[in-house]
Design an enzyme around this catalytic site. Structure first.
Site, PDB file in Angstrom:
ATOM      1  N   ASN A   9       0.911  -1.482  -0.319  1.00  0.00           N
ATOM      2  CA  ASN A   9      -0.201   0.223   0.438  1.00  0.00           C
ATOM      3  C   ASN A   9       0.847   1.064  -0.100  1.00  0.00           C
ATOM      4  OD1 ASN A   9      -1.736   2.347   0.688  1.00  0.00           O
ATOM      5  ND2 ASN A   9      -3.242   1.013   1.568  1.00  0.00           N
ATOM      6  N   ASP A  11      -0.008   4.238  -0.118  1.00  0.00           N
ATOM      7  CA  ASP A  11      -1.043   5.566  -0.016  1.00  0.00           C
ATOM      8  C   ASP A  11      -0.683   6.654   1.168  1.00  0.00           C
ATOM      9  OD1 ASP A  11      -3.013   3.889  -0.849  1.00  0.00           O
ATOM     10  OD2 ASP A  11      -3.981   4.042   1.285  1.00  0.00           O
ATOM     11  N   HIS A  12       1.301   6.544   2.001  1.00  0.00           N
ATOM     12  CA  HIS A  12       1.583   7.346   2.634  1.00  0.00           C
ATOM     13  C   HIS A  12       2.611   8.331   2.168  1.00  0.00           C
ATOM     14  CE1 HIS A  12      -1.587   6.716   5.839  1.00  0.00           C
ATOM     15  NE2 HIS A  12      -1.198   5.283   5.747  1.00  0.00           N
ATOM     16  N   HIS A  45      -5.531   2.773  -1.804  1.00  0.00           N
ATOM     17  CA  HIS A  45      -6.601   3.974  -1.136  1.00  0.00           C
ATOM     18  C   HIS A  45      -7.360   5.728  -1.375  1.00  0.00           C
ATOM     19  CE1 HIS A  45     -10.242   4.157   2.689  1.00  0.00           C
ATOM     20  NE2 HIS A  45     -10.337   4.789   1.268  1.00  0.00           N
ATOM     21  N   ARG A  47      -9.554   8.471  -1.158  1.00  0.00           N
ATOM     22  CA  ARG A  47     -10.182   8.966  -0.407  1.00  0.00           C
ATOM     23  C   ARG A  47     -11.575   9.860  -0.221  1.00  0.00           C
ATOM     24  NH1 ARG A  47      -8.746   6.572   6.126  1.00  0.00           N
ATOM     25  NH2 ARG A  47     -10.497   7.302   6.321  1.00  0.00           N
ATOM     26  N   ARG A  51      -6.971  12.614   0.791  1.00  0.00           N
ATOM     27  CA  ARG A  51      -5.567  12.905   2.057  1.00  0.00           C
ATOM     28  C   ARG A  51      -4.165  12.706   1.210  1.00  0.00           C
ATOM     29  NH1 ARG A  51      -7.523  10.409   7.511  1.00  0.00           N
ATOM     30  NH2 ARG A  51      -9.401  11.485   7.121  1.00  0.00           N
ATOM     31  N   GLU A  75      -9.031   0.709  -2.961  1.00  0.00           N
ATOM     32  CA  GLU A  75      -9.696   0.263  -2.245  1.00  0.00           C
ATOM     33  C   GLU A  75     -10.141   2.065  -1.613  1.00  0.00           C
ATOM     34  OE1 GLU A  75      -6.982   1.217   1.764  1.00  0.00           O
ATOM     35  OE2 GLU A  75      -5.880  -1.187   2.182  1.00  0.00           O
ATOM     36  N   THR A 106      -8.480   3.471   8.792  1.00  0.00           N
ATOM     37  CA  THR A 106      -9.471   2.665   8.334  1.00  0.00           C
ATOM     38  C   THR A 106      -9.891   2.285  10.109  1.00  0.00           C
ATOM     39  OG1 THR A 106      -9.233   2.477   6.534  1.00  0.00           O
ATOM     40  CG2 THR A 106     -10.658   0.953   7.249  1.00  0.00           C
ATOM     41  N   GLU A 156     -11.316  -9.185   3.328  1.00  0.00           N
ATOM     42  CA  GLU A 156      -9.807  -8.988   3.908  1.00  0.00           C
ATOM     43  C   GLU A 156     -10.270  -8.487   5.322  1.00  0.00           C
ATOM     44  OE1 GLU A 156      -7.289  -6.174   1.763  1.00  0.00           O
ATOM     45  OE2 GLU A 156      -6.296  -5.027   3.592  1.00  0.00           O
ATOM     46  N   HIS A 198      -3.721  -3.833   8.025  1.00  0.00           N
ATOM     47  CA  HIS A 198      -3.114  -3.002   9.036  1.00  0.00           C
ATOM     48  C   HIS A 198      -3.011  -3.498  10.012  1.00  0.00           C
ATOM     49  CE1 HIS A 198      -5.380   1.183  10.430  1.00  0.00           C
ATOM     50  NE2 HIS A 198      -5.520   0.658   9.207  1.00  0.00           N
ATOM     51  N   HIS A 221       1.753   1.076   5.721  1.00  0.00           N
ATOM     52  CA  HIS A 221       2.131   2.334   6.822  1.00  0.00           C
ATOM     53  C   HIS A 221       3.376   1.826   7.424  1.00  0.00           C
ATOM     54  CE1 HIS A 221       2.428   5.210  10.341  1.00  0.00           C
ATOM     55  NE2 HIS A 221       2.450   5.713   9.522  1.00  0.00           N
TER      56      HIS A 221
HETATM   57  N1  PXP Z   1      -5.910  -2.654   4.019  1.00  0.00           N
HETATM   58  C1  PXP Z   1      -6.775  -2.032   4.036  1.00  0.00           C
HETATM   59  C2  PXP Z   1      -8.055  -2.290   3.654  1.00  0.00           C
HETATM   60  C3  PXP Z   1      -6.038  -0.787   4.444  1.00  0.00           C
HETATM   61  O1  PXP Z   1      -7.238  -0.233   4.846  1.00  0.00           O
HETATM   62  C4  PXP Z   1      -4.757  -0.392   5.145  1.00  0.00           C
HETATM   63  C5  PXP Z   1      -4.695   0.648   5.401  1.00  0.00           C
HETATM   64  O2  PXP Z   1      -5.432   1.823   4.286  1.00  0.00           O
HETATM   65  C6  PXP Z   1      -4.089  -1.446   4.570  1.00  0.00           C
HETATM   66  C7  PXP Z   1      -5.142  -3.102   4.430  1.00  0.00           C
HETATM   67  C8  PXP Z   1      -2.881  -1.426   4.970  1.00  0.00           C
HETATM   68  O3  PXP Z   1      -2.662  -1.068   6.166  1.00  0.00           O
HETATM   69  P1  PXP Z   1      -1.137  -0.178   6.656  1.00  0.00           P
HETATM   70  O4  PXP Z   1      -1.074   0.619   6.297  1.00  0.00           O
HETATM   71  O5  PXP Z   1      -1.846   0.029   8.217  1.00  0.00           O
HETATM   72  O6  PXP Z   1      -0.074  -0.836   6.599  1.00  0.00           O
END
Ligand code: PXP
Length: 252
Positions: A9, A11-12, A45, A47, A51, A75, A106, A156, A198, A221
Site C-alpha cells: 500500500n 498511500d503514505h 486507497h 479517500r 488526503r 480500496e 481505517t 480482508e 492493517h 504504513h
Molecule cells: N488494507 C486495507 C483495507 C486498509 O485500509 C489499509 C490501510 O489503508 C491497509 C490494508 C494497509 O494498512 P497499513 O498501512 O496499516 O499497513
C-alpha cells in the site's frame, strides 16, 4: 500451501508528498520500486477527501499495473463516486472499506451485517464488470457470513487491533490472533479467499502469515516508515522473506 501474496500500500508516500503540496515523493515511483522489490501487487486507497492518493495517482497506477501485468487493489468507500471511478478503471480488485472523514486511518471493518442491502448491489455491479471484490471486515463470524451473502469473493480481515496489541504488549493479543484464525477458517470454509491488512509490521507478520488460509497480506504504513531507515526495496524484501519463512516453518 500456496504462496502468500504481498500487496504493498503506497498511500503514505502520497501523505508525505501532500504535506508540502509538492510533486514528490511520487507514489507511482514507489509502486514501480515495490513491484521490482517483490511486491505481488499495489494497493491504494482513494479517500473521499483525497488526503493522500489523488485521482491522477489512480490513473497512473492503473496504467503501470496493467502494463506490468500486476494487480491493482483499489480500496474504496461504498459510494456512487468511488463506484464510478472503479468502473472507469476496472482494477483487478476492489476492497470495500468503511470511511469516516474524521478518522486518522481505517479504524475498523466495514459493517456488512448492517449495510448488507446497500453493499450487495455495489458488489454485484463491480463483480459484473470483472472486478474481484473484497470486503474489509473485522474478524467476526457474522461479518464473514454477511460478506459471503453480499456476493464478495474475498474478505480482508482487519488485523489492526491485534498488531497494536502486540506492539503494546497487551495480554489479549493472543486472543485477538485466535479470533483472526477462526474468522479465516470460517471464510475459507464458505469459499471466500482470505486476505489480511492493517498495522502489520516485521513482528506481527510471522504469526499472521502462518495462518494457512491466508492468501494475501496488504501492508503499507510500516513499510513506508521503514523505508526511511533501510530503503523501500530492502524493507519489502525483508517483509517478503519473513512471510516466506513463516510459511516454510508452517509447512515443515
Ligand atoms: N488494507 C486495507 C483495507 C486498509 O485500509 C489499509 C490501510 O489503508 C491497509 C490494508 C494497509 O494498512 P497499513 O498501512 O496499516 O499497513
Amino acid at each position: 500451501m500456496s504462496k502468500l501474496r504481498l500487496g504493498v500500500n503506497i498511500d503514505h508516500v502520497a501523505t508525505v508528498r501532500n504535506a508540502r503540496g509538492e510533486g514528490y515523493p511520487d507514489p507511482v515511483r514507489a509502486a514501480e520500486m515495490a513491484l521490482a522489490a517483490g511486491a505481488d501487487g499495489i494497493t491504494a486507497h482513494l479517500r473521499e477527501d483525497r488526503r493522500h492518493i489523488s485521482d491522477a495517482d489512480i490513473d497512473a497506477l492503473a496504467v503501470i499495473c496493467r502494463r506490468r501485468g500486476r494487480p491493482l487493489n483499489f480500496e474504496m468507500a461504498v459510494t456512487p463516486e468511488m463506484e464510478a471511478i472503479a468502473l472507469a478503471h476496472l482494477p483487478h480488485a476492489a476492497c470495500l472499506v468503511p470511511e469516516r472523514r474524521e478518522e486518522v486511518t481505517t479504524e475498523g471493518g466495514l459493517d456488512v451485517v448492517k449495510g448488507h442491502n446497500a453493499i450487495a448491489p455495489v458488489v454485484r455491479r463491480l463483480a459484473e464488470a470483472g472486478i474481484r471484490v473484497s470486503c474489509f471486515i473485522d474478524a467476526d463470524l457474522g461479518q464473514v457470513a454477511a460478506s459471503k451473502s453480499a456476493g464478495a469473493q474475498v474478505v480482508e480481515l482487519h488485523v489492526g487491533a491485534y498488531c497494536q496489541g502486540v506492539r503494546d504488549r497487551q495480554p489479549n493479543a493472543d486472543a485477538l490472533l485466535e479470533k483472526i484464525r477462526q474468522a479465516a477458517r470460517e471464510a475459507s470454509h464458505l469459499g471466500l479467499e482470505v486476505h489480511l491488512g492493517h498495522g502489520i509490521d516485521f513482528e506481527t507478520v510471522k504469526p499472521l502469515a502462518a495462518i494457512p488460509e491466508i492468501m494475501e497480506l496488504n501492508i503499507g504504513h510500516f513499510l513506508i516508515g521503514e523505508a526511511i531507515f533501510i530503503g523501500l526495496g530492502p524493507a519489502i524484501q525483508r517483509m517478503r522473506a519473513l512471510m516466506d519463512e513463516a510459511r516454510a516453518t508452517r509447512a515443515a
